[in-house]
Write a protein that holds these residues in place. Structure first.
Motif, PDB file in Angstrom:
ATOM      1  N   ILE A   1      -0.290   2.323   7.039  1.00  0.00           N
ATOM      2  CA  ILE A   1      -1.701   2.312   6.621  1.00  0.00           C
ATOM      3  C   ILE A   1      -2.659   2.531   7.795  1.00  0.00           C
ATOM      4  O   ILE A   1      -3.608   3.298   7.687  1.00  0.00           O
ATOM      5  N   TYR A   2      -2.402   1.912   8.942  1.00  0.00           N
ATOM      6  CA  TYR A   2      -3.278   2.123  10.090  1.00  0.00           C
ATOM      7  C   TYR A   2      -3.185   3.576  10.560  1.00  0.00           C
ATOM      8  O   TYR A   2      -4.197   4.208  10.864  1.00  0.00           O
ATOM      9  N   ALA A   3      -1.953   4.072  10.629  1.00  0.00           N
ATOM     10  CA  ALA A   3      -1.768   5.443  11.095  1.00  0.00           C
ATOM     11  C   ALA A   3      -2.465   6.427  10.153  1.00  0.00           C
ATOM     12  O   ALA A   3      -3.026   7.434  10.586  1.00  0.00           O
ATOM     13  N   LEU A   4      -2.461   6.101   8.867  1.00  0.00           N
ATOM     14  CA  LEU A   4      -3.123   6.976   7.897  1.00  0.00           C
ATOM     15  C   LEU A   4      -4.644   6.918   8.055  1.00  0.00           C
ATOM     16  O   LEU A   4      -5.330   7.926   7.972  1.00  0.00           O
TER      17      LEU A   4
ATOM     18  N   LEU B   1      -6.849   1.083  -3.939  1.00  0.00           N
ATOM     19  CA  LEU B   1      -8.216   1.302  -4.406  1.00  0.00           C
ATOM     20  C   LEU B   1      -9.188   1.144  -3.245  1.00  0.00           C
ATOM     21  O   LEU B   1     -10.129   1.944  -3.082  1.00  0.00           O
ATOM     22  N   ALA B   2      -8.947   0.123  -2.407  1.00  0.00           N
ATOM     23  CA  ALA B   2      -9.808  -0.088  -1.243  1.00  0.00           C
ATOM     24  C   ALA B   2      -9.756   1.121  -0.324  1.00  0.00           C
ATOM     25  O   ALA B   2     -10.780   1.559   0.211  1.00  0.00           O
ATOM     26  N   PHE B   3      -8.572   1.689  -0.157  1.00  0.00           N
ATOM     27  CA  PHE B   3      -8.451   2.866   0.698  1.00  0.00           C
ATOM     28  C   PHE B   3      -9.204   4.043   0.085  1.00  0.00           C
ATOM     29  O   PHE B   3      -9.947   4.743   0.767  1.00  0.00           O
ATOM     30  N   GLN B   4      -9.008   4.231  -1.204  1.00  0.00           N
ATOM     31  CA  GLN B   4      -9.650   5.375  -1.865  1.00  0.00           C
ATOM     32  C   GLN B   4     -11.162   5.304  -1.749  1.00  0.00           C
ATOM     33  O   GLN B   4     -11.826   6.274  -1.418  1.00  0.00           O
ATOM     34  N   ARG B   5     -11.735   4.113  -2.011  1.00  0.00           N
ATOM     35  CA  ARG B   5     -13.186   3.969  -1.947  1.00  0.00           C
ATOM     36  C   ARG B   5     -13.662   3.909  -0.496  1.00  0.00           C
ATOM     37  O   ARG B   5     -14.664   4.509  -0.144  1.00  0.00           O
TER      38      ARG B   5
ATOM     39  N   PHE C   1       0.819  -1.202   0.000  1.00  0.00           N
ATOM     40  CA  PHE C   1       0.000   0.000   0.000  1.00  0.00           C
ATOM     41  C   PHE C   1       0.851   1.248   0.000  1.00  0.00           C
ATOM     42  O   PHE C   1       0.690   2.145  -0.831  1.00  0.00           O
ATOM     43  N   GLN C   2       1.811   1.276   0.948  1.00  0.00           N
ATOM     44  CA  GLN C   2       2.518   2.518   1.240  1.00  0.00           C
ATOM     45  C   GLN C   2       3.264   3.084   0.033  1.00  0.00           C
ATOM     46  O   GLN C   2       3.212   4.274  -0.218  1.00  0.00           O
ATOM     47  N   LEU C   3       3.964   2.195  -0.663  1.00  0.00           N
ATOM     48  CA  LEU C   3       4.816   2.673  -1.742  1.00  0.00           C
ATOM     49  C   LEU C   3       3.987   3.384  -2.808  1.00  0.00           C
ATOM     50  O   LEU C   3       4.298   4.501  -3.218  1.00  0.00           O
ATOM     51  N   VAL C   4       2.916   2.727  -3.223  1.00  0.00           N
ATOM     52  CA  VAL C   4       2.069   3.309  -4.263  1.00  0.00           C
ATOM     53  C   VAL C   4       1.373   4.566  -3.742  1.00  0.00           C
ATOM     54  O   VAL C   4       1.322   5.587  -4.420  1.00  0.00           O
TER      55      VAL C   4
END
Lengths: 318, 300
Positions: free
Chosen positions: B235-238, A270-274, A249-252
């Motif tokens: 990711i969790y922190a974000l 994509l999951a994060f964005q939606r 996730f982080q890199l992208v």
């Protein structure tokens, strides 16, 4: 561990309190010891995992409880070109990055397995990309990939005169895709190299001596001794690597956030964005859940594909 | 996979490798080993060099490759670092990150030491399965969990609080540490505990005075791993932290420092450099533990 004298003499004299005696009751002690770990994992891992699967079948949004809508989220995803795009790039990203990481990491491990001065210092240095927070090194890559001031473009254009124009690393889909993969490989090499180095060190030198006496070439020694002996450890490291590359996730997120024109979305971004940024928790959860089949398949493939060799030959090493 | 022998010093076992036996010439050795190694080191370290050099470059040099050699700094400046420390909330982010990393490391060490002790030392029916279960938890990636976890965090009233991170990070730290510590406990002879039991020590006394002191190297490496992993977590922190002051360094740099169309590369790289330093320092202090336990942990 050559401890021969025990500090127990003093302890035996004191009469243990009832609490201490309660802790001597083994089932109680076992429960007490396991409670923190199992409790944390149940509340923050098992429960959310189940909840995530449930959310994937609902139309939950942020601030609003959803209702069960069956497979609607998944039906929607199957018709969504962006989801297909993310599936494609996740598989592509994982495939190419894994090949790159393992080819280069194995090579580096073989190099580090030689004797040379400052060996341990070099091993320590080589691990750095793995230690430093991914997002922070990703930012460095972002800067390296800058459209105007990229140092790579500078080298190619002004120093080596190979190209006449700067490369637009992150502005167009395919270069952006490969730029991310390169950064991922860079970050993954140290871990692969150090893990495989550990495997290389368990191979007995006598095998190589015997092979050399028989006149085996360096390639033959690698092909018939190193590679088969490394299969079990390769299987494990590759399984890990595939799981964490596929769900990266982080890199992208740090370098492209899925752009340009959504070409570099992984399923996780994509999951994060939606789900989080867009507030559609149900749909985001469905995208996250849709990673599971790929993960299971990739894990089975890498683990059993590589480990098979071991139990086929029936060798019980270790 | 659970029978891990994580002993420090494993990395030194390397004995004669094929190349020391070969009758190769010096030139061949340079071509086959030193040259590729040098390339690897150059490529693996270049981003850090670039990060460092950007942090100390004045803006005029930063964006002018025609008159200044980009690989060097002619007039180094501390302006970017000063800007970072005094005009942004960077010190707060560092403090938050440190707090979260230390908190989750201690919580994970506590939970996983007890779990590893129960699984490895108190042997009960099903203990291998409990061990396997905890280990499998490591294979559940955060990318699948962050959405449902966000709703759980909201339910607990922990949204936007560093406490949420301290409680959530153990989900990936505990499996790893438990796995590592099981290996350590395995390397401590049973006889020591049996003798103490015969002498009338309670189980807790044995854990505190015999097993734990002997497992200190394992605890240290588990601690280093936990600290670096929680420092790196993103990711969790974000997803769980909203307000600027509660953000961890990786999230804050990306969401608070990256603003507008013109990126302040100097400050961004200085932030990355400063954010990497604590882990790098921590790592360099314990590098032997780190490398050997890593090489030890992956050995079957």
């Amino acid at each position: 561990m050559s401890v021969t004298t025990l500090p127990s003499r003093g302890m035996a004299l004191r009469q243990p309190s009832w609490i201490a005696r309660l802790f001597d009751y083994k089932p109680f002690l076992i429960v007490m010891c396991l409670t923190p770990a199992i409790g944390l994992l149940t509340v923050f891992l098992t429960y959310p995992l189940g909840l995530g699967v449930w959310l994937a079948f609902t139309d939950t949004t942020i601030g609003q409880r959803g209702i069960f809508i069956g497979l609607e989220n998944f039906q929607y995803l199957l018709k969504d070109p962006l989801w297909w795009n993310a599936v494609f790039y996740s598989v592509f990203y994982t495939g190419i990055a894994t090949i790159g990481k393992f080819a280069l990491g194995f090579w580096l491990a073989l190099l580090l397995n030689n004797h040379f001065p400052l060996k341990s210092l070099l091993r320590a240095i080589v691990l750095l990309p793995w230690i430093v927070p991914t997002v922070l090194s990703a930012l460095a890559f972002w800067w390296i990939y800058d459209p105007q001031f990229s140092i790579i473009s500078y080298l190619l254009v002004d120093v080596l005169h190979i190209r006449s124009t700067n490369i637009d690393f992150l502005g167009t889909p395919w270069p952006a895709r490969f730029s991310l993969i390169a950064a991922n490989i860079w970050r993954g090499i140290p871990f692969v190299a150090i893990s495989l180095l550990a495997g290389l060190q368990t191979i007995s030198p006598s095998l190589y001596e015997a092979a050399m006496l028989d006149g085996a070439t360096a390639w033959q020694r690698f092909r018939y001794i190193t590679l088969p002996m490394m299969m079990p450890i390769l299987a494990i490291v590759m399984t890990f690597s595939i799981i964490f590359t596929f769900t990266d996730f982080q890199l992208v997120y740090a370098i492209t956030r899925g752009g340009p024109v959504n070409s570099t979305h992984l399923l996780a971004t994509l999951a994060f964005q939606r789900g989080i940024a867009g507030g559609e928790l149900g749909e985001g959860a469905a995208i996250a859940v849709s990673m599971i089949p790929f993960l299971v398949f990739a894990t089975l493939f890498s683990y059993f594909g590589l480990a098979r060799r071991k139990w086929q030959q029936g060798e019980a090493n270790d | 996979m659970t029978d891990v022998a994580a002993q420090p010093g494993n990395s030194n076992v390397a004995s004669a490798t094929p190349d020391t036996m070969a009758w190769d010439s010096r030139a061949r050795r340079v071509m086959m080993i030193y040259l590729p190694l040098a390339c690897f080191v150059l490529i693996l370290l270049f981003p850090f060099y670039w990060m460092a050099i950007t942090s100390f470059k004045p803006n005029a040099e930063l964006l002018n490759y025609k008159q200044h050699n980009p690989f060097w700094i002619s007039s180094p400046t501390l302006a970017h670092i000063k800007h970072l420390l005094f005009n942004t909330a960077y010190p707060t982010w560092l403090k938050t990150t440190m707090f979260v990393a230390i908190g989750s490391t201690f919580l994970s060490l506590f939970a996983s030491t007890l779990a590893a002790y129960a699984i490895e030392r108190l042997r009960f029916r099903g203990s291998p399965y409990v061990g396997l279960g905890i280990y499998l938890a490591y294979l559940v990636p955060p990318s699948i969990l962050f959405i449902p976890l966000a709703t759980v965090i909201v339910q607990f009233g922990l949204f936007d609080s560093p406490m949420a991170l301290i409680l959530v990070y153990p989900t990936f730290l505990v499996p790893f540490c438990t796995w590592l510590l099981i290996g350590y406990f395995k390397s401590i002879p049973y006889e020591l505990e049996e003798c103490a039991l015969v002498d009338g020590a309670t189980r807790l006394q044995i854990l505190r005075r015999i097993t734990l002191p002997l497992a200190v190297p394992g605890l240290i490496s588990a601690g280093i791993f936990s600290f670096t992993l929680s420092w790196n977590e993103f990711i969790y922190a974000l997803a769980f932290i909203q307000s600027g002051a509660n953000k961890t360094v990786p999230v804050a740099i990306l969401t608070e420092l990256v603003t507008g169309d013109v990126y302040q590369w100097g400050a961004l790289m200085a932030g990355s450099l400063l954010g990497s330093l604590p882990v790098a320092l921590f790592y360099s202090l314990f590098v032997d533990y780190y490398v050997s336990s890593l090489t030890g942990a992956v050995k079957e």
